[in-house]
Every structure is written in structure tokens, then in C-alpha cells.
Design an enzyme around this catalytic site. Structure first.
Site, PDB file in Angstrom:
ATOM      1  N   HIS A  45       0.828  -1.208   0.000  1.00  0.00           N
ATOM      2  CA  HIS A  45       0.000   0.000   0.000  1.00  0.00           C
ATOM      3  C   HIS A  45       0.859   1.254   0.000  1.00  0.00           C
ATOM      4  O   HIS A  45       2.027   1.238   0.394  1.00  0.00           O
ATOM      5  CB  HIS A  45      -0.942  -0.001   1.208  1.00  0.00           C
ATOM      6  N   GLU A 104      -2.469  -7.824   6.992  1.00  0.00           N
ATOM      7  CA  GLU A 104      -1.184  -7.515   7.626  1.00  0.00           C
ATOM      8  C   GLU A 104      -0.951  -8.469   8.797  1.00  0.00           C
ATOM      9  O   GLU A 104      -1.911  -9.033   9.348  1.00  0.00           O
ATOM     10  CB  GLU A 104      -1.189  -6.053   8.101  1.00  0.00           C
TER      11      GLU A 104
END
Length: 194
Positions: free
Chosen positions: A11, A85
Site C-alpha cells: 500500500h 497484515e
């Protein structure tokens, strides 16, 4: 069996990245203006590669990145929890210096390149090995689907753990980095880091 190409990207810069905070699975961290620019740049990098689908972590910063990259790609975005994550437990949201002060032994092992770093975790979190196994399970599953070229919007841990698995030690993955992997003869092969 045919080759399949995967483009896994981290990201764009988030507010927690900018502040030096450990993100983990928080959803309170959003892209900064720089992060938005990085996300659009990912889309431009991938534009000519015939991406068929973007698979995405369910966390907002990864979804934002996927959506902005998709302005250039215009494909379906599908969430997959396996690309989430790493769970850093009690270290989530803390500044690096504060983590080092509160959990000095774990911090040292976590950031070492030794085999010890694979099986250590912060209280309430998961190990790098657990995260890697989860991620690889997801990648292997997607490699069996009917797509030839897949993009994945995810997190630094995903790229670093894949690189480590392939024998290319990597701890710090820049925001907006793109890893090109190829699924070939039922094995993952590193092509390049864009």
C-alpha cells in the site's frame, strides 16, 4: 501447467507510516497525499500488464491503494483475509522507540535476520512464520484459479516474507513497491522488484 504472473504491491504511505507507528491490523490508518500518489503510480506501472483481477487485504489502506491503482486497470477487486497484515498484538499503534523500550527482547529478535525472528511475536500477535504460512496458502490458492495475471494489494510483511522464503532477505519494503512473482511448475519464482 501454464505460468501465472502475480504483481504484489505494498500500500501507499499511510498516516501511521508517516508517524513511525506500527500498524498491524488497525483500520485507523489511511493514505497520505503521498500514499495516494504512490497508489496511482502502481496502477500506471501495471497498466500494460493485462491484470485480470486485484486481490486485496481487507484493511482500509490496502483497499484505498487497490481502488486508486484500479483507476488505470479497471478490473474487479476481491478481498481476501489471508493477505491481511501481520497481527502485532499489543505493539499495534505504538511508536518504534516505545516498542523497543517495552519489549526489548522481542524487538531485537523480531528485527534480526536470524532464524529466531521467525517464531517470535508480540503479546497477542502472530509470528512471521504464521503470517507467511497464511499468505502462501492464499497465493497457492489464487494460483489455481482461472487467472493468468493477478495483482495483490497488501502489506510490507507479505512482500518481505515471500522474499525471505525465496532466499532473498528483505526486512524493509518501501511503500508502493511491486513484487513480480511467477507461478511456474507449481513453484513460486522471483522475477523482479519494481
Amino acid at each position: 501447467m501454464e505460468n501465472k504472473d502475480f504483481y504484489i504491491f505494498r500500500h501507499g504511505q499511510s498516516t501511521y507510516n508517516e508517524q513511525g507507528r506500527t500498524q498491524g491490523r488497525t483500520n485507523g490508518s489511511v493514505l497520505t497525499k503521498l500514499g495516494e500518489k504512490q497508489a496511482r503510480a502502481i496502477g500506471q506501472k501495471l497498466k500494460k500488464l493485462q491484470i485480470e483481477v486485484i486481490v486485496c487485504s481487507p484493511l482500509y489502506r490496502a483497499k484505498q491503494t487497490a481502488e486508486l491503482a484500479n483507476e488505470s486497470l479497471r478490473v474487479k477487486i476481491i478481498e481476501d483475509d489471508r493477505f491481511n497484515e501481520i497481527d502485532v498484538g499489543e505493539a499495534e499503534g505504538m511508536l518504534r522507540e516505545d516498542i523497543k523500550a517495552k519489549y526489548p527482547n522481542i524487538f531485537e529478535k523480531w528485527h534480526s535476520n536470524s532464524d529466531e525472528c521467525e517464531n517470535v511475536c508480540y503479546p497477542g500477535g502472530e509470528t512471521k512464520k504464521q503470517a507467511r504460512d497464511r499468505i502462501l496458502s492464499g497465493l497457492d490458492d489464487w494460483a489455481l484459479k482461472n487467472y493468468k495475471t493477478v495483482a495483490v494489494s497488501a502489506h510490507g510483511i507479505m512482500i518481505s516474507q515471500i522474499m525471505n522464503m525465496l532466499g532473498k532477505k528483505m526486512d524493509d519494503v518501501p511503500n508502493g513497491a511491486v513484487l513480480h512473482l511467477r507461478w511456474q511448475n507449481k513453484q513460486w519464482k522471483f522475477i523482479e522488484l519494481l
